[in-house]
Design a protein around this motif. Structure first.
Motif, PDB file in Angstrom:
ATOM      1  N   ILE A 243       0.832  -1.204   0.000  1.00  0.00           N
ATOM      2  CA  ILE A 243       0.000   0.000   0.000  1.00  0.00           C
ATOM      3  C   ILE A 243       0.870   1.259   0.000  1.00  0.00           C
ATOM      4  O   ILE A 243       0.373   2.364  -0.109  1.00  0.00           O
ATOM      5  N   SER A 263      -4.446  -1.931  -8.467  1.00  0.00           N
ATOM      6  CA  SER A 263      -5.491  -2.348  -7.538  1.00  0.00           C
ATOM      7  C   SER A 263      -6.609  -3.099  -8.262  1.00  0.00           C
ATOM      8  O   SER A 263      -6.917  -2.821  -9.424  1.00  0.00           O
ATOM      9  N   GLU A 279      -7.486   2.341   3.132  1.00  0.00           N
ATOM     10  CA  GLU A 279      -8.033   2.025   1.814  1.00  0.00           C
ATOM     11  C   GLU A 279      -9.264   2.861   1.451  1.00  0.00           C
ATOM     12  O   GLU A 279      -9.816   2.685   0.369  1.00  0.00           O
ATOM     13  N   LEU A 283      -5.800   2.342  -2.219  1.00  0.00           N
ATOM     14  CA  LEU A 283      -6.091   0.917  -2.275  1.00  0.00           C
ATOM     15  C   LEU A 283      -4.812   0.101  -2.196  1.00  0.00           C
ATOM     16  O   LEU A 283      -3.812   0.409  -2.843  1.00  0.00           O
ATOM     17  N   CYS A 284      -4.861  -0.934  -1.381  1.00  0.00           N
ATOM     18  CA  CYS A 284      -3.747  -1.866  -1.271  1.00  0.00           C
ATOM     19  C   CYS A 284      -3.758  -2.809  -2.479  1.00  0.00           C
ATOM     20  O   CYS A 284      -4.797  -3.021  -3.109  1.00  0.00           O
ATOM     21  N   ASN A 477       1.706   4.113  -5.569  1.00  0.00           N
ATOM     22  CA  ASN A 477       0.453   3.706  -4.933  1.00  0.00           C
ATOM     23  C   ASN A 477      -0.587   4.816  -5.034  1.00  0.00           C
ATOM     24  O   ASN A 477      -1.784   4.556  -5.236  1.00  0.00           O
ATOM     25  N   ASP A 480      -1.789   4.744  -8.385  1.00  0.00           N
ATOM     26  CA  ASP A 480      -2.268   3.383  -8.658  1.00  0.00           C
ATOM     27  C   ASP A 480      -1.711   2.828  -9.964  1.00  0.00           C
ATOM     28  O   ASP A 480      -2.440   2.275 -10.787  1.00  0.00           O
TER      29      ASP A 480
END
Length: 558
Positions: A243, A263, A279, A283-284, A477, A480
Motif C-alpha cells: 500500500i 489495484s 483504503e 487501495l492496497c 500507490n 495506482d
C-alpha cells in the motif's frame, strides 16, 4: 532470553512492554520454539558471533543434505514445478527441503511467524499420491511450496493485522490461498510483518527481521519476512501486499523480484478482517515475490486463469498475457534518476547509470529523461490518507494488551496524529487524489513513454530504525500504477569508496540532507541494489513484457 525460546540473531531488540504483554509474547515465542526439533537448530556459537552476511549459513551449517541444497539453491519455481512433474523430485522431498531451510533462515534473520513442516509434508504426500495414481499433476503449481505473509488468512493458522490483540486463528483459506492450493501449491510457513502493517521495516512481537546480506540493515516492510526468507532461499515463491511500497521495498532491499499489481487486479478478499481505513483513499495491492520474472508471470497466470472476479466483483477481469504480450518498437523508456525531493544514494545512482549504458547500446529502446511530478505534494496527501482517524484505531489496539508503540509506528502517524477526519474530510482527500491522478496521467502522456525506470528507494536497505522515506514507492500507490522491482549486479560499497557525484552536491531538501548524512555515517556494504519499472494503470501485462525485453538487454537471467 527464556531458554524455552528458539534463539535468533537480534542485534537491536524490539521495544519491550509491561509484564502482562511480555508474558503473552513469550508464550507465543515458546509455542513456536516447541515445534522446532533440535536437529534443525543452528549452533549457539554461530548465533553468538554471526557474520554480517548470513546467506551462506544454510549451505554451510550441516543441516541440509546435498539434495536439499540442490533443490533450494538451483531451481526457481518454474523449473521446480517441471522437476516435480517429471518425477525428478517428489513433492515430499521439496517440502522437506524448503521447510528445513526456512527454519534455518528464521534463526539468522527472524523472518517467520509460524512454521509447520509436518503439515507441509502431509500436503506433499497427498500430491505425490495423486501424481502416482493419475499420472497427472494437480495443477501448474503442483508441489511448489509457497510462503505467506502473516495477515493473509490460511486455514488453521494464525494471522494478525499488525497488533498482538488482533492475532487470531483462521478457519478458512482466503480466496487467494484457495486458488493457489487448488493449483497444487503447498504451504509450510507464514512470515513477519511490522507493527501496524505500515512500516518499511518488519519489526513485530516476533522480533526484528534482518537483511540477509547485512544484518545491520533492514529487510524492509511490510512484507519483510517474505523478502528475507526468499533471499535466504528458504522460499521459492511468496505472497505479499503493498500500500506504500510493502512488496517493492523489501524485495529491493533483499535483492529479489517483487510485483505490485494495479489495484483490483488480484484477489484480496478477506485479507484484512474489518477492512483497513487507509483504503478509503489508497487501495492496497497484492502480488508475488520470487527469484525470477518468469515465476511471477507463472503466479499471475495461475491466479488470473482462476477467474477470481466471478466471486469478487470488485476485480477487473483483464486477461493475463504477461511475458507473452507484444512490446512496441522501439520501447520508450522514461529514466527518472531522482524524485526531485531526495537524490538517491551513490550505489542507486550507479545502478541507474549501469542500466542506462546497457540500454543505450540496444536499438530496441528509446531512452528519455522523465522528470518527477509533484512528488512532495503526493507524499503530503498520501501521508494524511493513510490514517484518516489520526491514529486512533492504532492506539486502541496497542492499549488493549499494553503493546509498546514502536519508533517507526510513531513516525508513520506523525503527519495526521490526533486529527480525525469527518466524512467530508475523507471526501476531500478523494477529490484531491483523483485530481492528482488525472493531472499525472496527462503528464505521463506528454512525456510520451511506455514505462518508467527509476529507483525503488533512496538508497540500499536502510540501517535499522531509519526506513523513513517512501517517496519512490508510495508515489506509485497514490496514482495506482503497477510496479515491478528487479535485482541488478550492483552491490553497495562503503561510503569511503562511493561518493555522491560532484554534479549532485546540493541537497534537494532537508530530508535529502539527512539521507546524505546517513550515507556518510553508516555502513551499507554488501547490500543489493534493485531498480523499479512502472507502467500505466492496468498495463500490468505490458509491464512484464517490457521488463522481459529490458532484462535481455541488461543480460540478466529470467
Amino acid at each position: 532470553m527464556s531458554s524455552n525460546r528458539l534463539p535468533i540473531i537480534q542485534p537491536i531488540p524490539v521495544p519491550s512492554g509491561p509484564p502482562k504483554y511480555e508474558l503473552l509474547r513469550q508464550s507465543i515465542l515458546e509455542e513456536f520454539a516447541a515445534k522446532v526439533p533440535l536437529n534443525l537448530r543452528i549452533s549457539a556459537s554461530c548465533l553468538a558471533k554471526p557474520p554480517r552476511n548470513v546467506t551462506s549459513i544454510p549451505h554451510e551449517c550441516g543441516i541440509l543434505s546435498p539434495e536439499e541444497i540442490d533443490i533450494t539453491e538451483n531451481f526457481d519455481a518454474t523449473a521446480l514445478a517441471s522437476a516435480i512433474a517429471s518425477k525428478k523430485f517428489t513433492a515430499v522431498s521439496v517440502a522437506t527441503a524448503f521447510s528445513k531451510r526456512a527454519i534455518i533462515a528464521h534463526q539468522v534473520t527472524c523472518c517467520l511467524t509460524e512454521w509447520f513442516m509436518d503439515e507441509a509434508i502431509q500436503q506433499a504426500q497427498a500430491l505425490d499420491d495423486h501424481l502416482e495414481a493419475t499420472g497427472r499433476t494437480l495443477g501448474p503449481l503442483h508441489g511448489i511450496p509457497i510462503s505467506i505473509k502473516e495477515h493473509i488468512p490460511l486455514a488453521g493458522h494464525w494471522s494478525s493485522v499488525g497488533f498482538l490483540d488482533t492475532r487470531t486463528k483462521d478457519e478458512e483459506d482466503c480466496q487467494m490461498i484457495a486458488i493457489l492450493r487448488k493449483a497444487g501449491a503447498l504451504f509450510y510457513c507464514k512470515t513477519v510483518q511490522p507493527q501496524s502493517l505500515m512500516h518499511l521495516e518488519s519489526d513485530s512481537i516476533y522480533g526484528r527481521v534482518l537483511n540477509p546480506y547485512n544484518i545491520n540493515l533492514s529487510a524492509g516492510g511490510s512484507t519483510g519476512g517474505e523478502a528475507a526468507l526468499i533471499a535466504m532461499r528458504g522460499s521459492v515463491l511468496g505472497v505479499g501486499t503493498d500500500i506504500g511500497g510493502s512488496i517493492r521495498a523489501p524485495a529491493s532491499f533483499c535483492g529479489i523480484y517483487g510485483f505490485k499489481a494495479t489495484s483490483y487486479t488480484l484477489p484480496m478478499k478477506d485479507f484484512i478482517p474489518g477492512g483497513f481505513a487507509a483504503e478509503l483513499n489508497i487501495l492496497c495491492s497484492t502480488g508475488p515475490m520470487a527469484h525470477s520474472l518468469r515465476d511471477m508471470d507463472l503466479f499471475m497466470s495461475v491466479v488470473s486463469s482462476a477467474q477470481p472476479h466471478l466471486k469478487d466483483p470488485r476485480l477487473v477481469p483483464i486477461p493475463w498475457t504477461g511475458l507473452r504480450s507484444p512490446t512496441t518498437a522501439p520501447l520508450k523508456i522514461g529514466l527518472m534518476t531522482s524524485d526531485g525531493v531526495i537524490s538517491p544514494q551513490p550505489p542507486v545512482a550507479r545502478a541507474l547509470a549501469w542500466a542506462r549504458a546497457k540500454l543505450e547500446n540496444s536499438n530496441r529502446f528509446q531512452l528519455k529523461a522523465f522528470e518527477p511530478y509533484k512528488v512532495a505534494t503526493a507524499m503530503r496527501q498520501i501521508s494524511l490518507a493513510y490514517f484518516p482517524d489520526g491514529g486512533k484505531t492504532l492506539k486502541t489496539h496497542l492499549q488493549k494488551t499494553g503493546e509498546p508503540c514502536f519508533p517507526l509506528t510513531k513516525w508513520v502517524i506523525r503527519e495526521g496524529e490526533g486529527t480525525e477526519l469527518t466524512s467530508q474530510g475523507v471526501l476531500e482527500q478523494r477529490l484531491l487524489r483523483d485530481q492528482f491522478r488525472c493531472a499525472f496521467a496527462e503528464y505521463w502522456e506528454s512525456q510520451d513513454v511506455d514505462v518508467v525506470l527509476c529507483p525503488t528507494y533512496v538508497g540500499p536497505a536502510p540501517i535499522h530504525e531509519t526506513a523513513f522515506f517512501w517517496n519512490y514507492t508510495a508515489f506509485w500507490n497514490y496514482v495506482d500504477y503497477p510496479g515491478v522491482v528487479f535485482p541488478t549486479p550492483i552491490k553497495a560499497q562503503s561510503a569511503g569508496i562511493e561518493k555522491y557525484a560532484t554534479s549532485d552536491s546540493t541537497p534537494l531538501s532537508d530530508n535529502c540532507k539527512y539521507v546524505r548524512h546517513l550515507w556518510e555515517r553508516e555502513d551499507y556494504q554488501g547490500a543489493p541494489i534493485n531498480l523499479q519499472l512502472v507502467a500505466r494503470k492496468y498495463y500490468d501485462s505490458d509491464l512484464f513484457a517490457a521488463l522481459g525485453a529490458i532484462e535481455e538487454a541488461l543480460e540478466l537471467d529470467r
